[in-house]
Design a protein around this motif. Structure first.
Motif, PDB file in Angstrom:
ATOM      1  N   ARG A  72       1.089  -1.131   0.050  1.00  0.00           N
ATOM      2  CA  ARG A  72      -0.072  -0.082   0.035  1.00  0.00           C
ATOM      3  C   ARG A  72       0.882   1.148  -0.023  1.00  0.00           C
ATOM      4  NH1 ARG A  72      -4.969   0.562   3.405  1.00  0.00           N
ATOM      5  NH2 ARG A  72      -5.935  -0.829   1.542  1.00  0.00           N
ATOM      6  N   ASP A  94      -4.910   6.666  -1.188  1.00  0.00           N
ATOM      7  CA  ASP A  94      -4.048   5.292  -1.011  1.00  0.00           C
ATOM      8  C   ASP A  94      -4.191   4.496  -2.009  1.00  0.00           C
ATOM      9  OD1 ASP A  94      -3.425   5.546   1.882  1.00  0.00           O
ATOM     10  OD2 ASP A  94      -5.591   5.184   2.332  1.00  0.00           O
ATOM     11  N   ASP A  96      -3.306   0.852  -3.523  1.00  0.00           N
ATOM     12  CA  ASP A  96      -2.736  -0.669  -3.254  1.00  0.00           C
ATOM     13  C   ASP A  96      -2.042  -1.082  -4.598  1.00  0.00           C
ATOM     14  OD1 ASP A  96      -3.803  -1.091  -0.798  1.00  0.00           O
ATOM     15  OD2 ASP A  96      -5.670  -1.166  -1.531  1.00  0.00           O
ATOM     16  N   SER A  98       0.375  -3.822  -6.902  1.00  0.00           N
ATOM     17  CA  SER A  98       0.928  -5.179  -7.045  1.00  0.00           C
ATOM     18  C   SER A  98       2.281  -5.369  -7.272  1.00  0.00           C
ATOM     19  CB  SER A  98       0.064  -5.923  -7.991  1.00  0.00           C
ATOM     20  OG  SER A  98       0.549  -5.447  -9.314  1.00  0.00           O
TER      21      SER A  98
END
Length: 117
Positions: A72, A94, A96, A98
């Motif tokens: 994150r 924010d 997220d 990969s």
């Protein structure tokens, strides 16, 4: 008078920046932010809100180009203090990540299906 010097007080110009942090221990009480970098951005006085729309694309391009791993991240657009540190928050987000793309939450089904015997 010709040879006199006069001082004119000028208000210091407010500086703006994008910042990117890794969120360490995300979602726990011990969560904290590791500041990865701050980039000063020029503000168009006629359209200062343009930068709000540029935060997410900048953060995604930075994550992709920097080879940042899974986790994150926190992107923010803010003013800078006298030490060039983020100061007054304008907008944040924010992300997220990969390691190669944004992680998108799976859609939750609103209906529950039961198997019939």
């Amino acid at each position: 008078m010709l040879n006199e010097i006069g001082w004119i007080w000028r208000k210091p110009q407010v500086r703006h920046a994008f910042a990117l942090s890794r969120v360490v221990d995300a979602g726990t009480p011990d969560q904290w932010h590791d500041l990865l970098g701050v980039v000063r951005v020029p503000v168009d006085r006629l359209a200062p809100d343009k930068l709000r729309d540029g935060l997410r694309p900048w953060a995604l391009a930075t994550l992709a180009a920097g080879g940042y791993g899974f986790g994150r991240y926190y992107a923010s657009y803010s003013t800078l203090d006298e030490d060039d540190e983020p100061d007054k928050l304008i907008v944040d987000e924010d992300i997220d990540w990969s390691g190669t793309a944004v992680l998108v939450p799976a859609e939750q089904s609103t209906t529950t299906r039961f198997a019939t015997p």
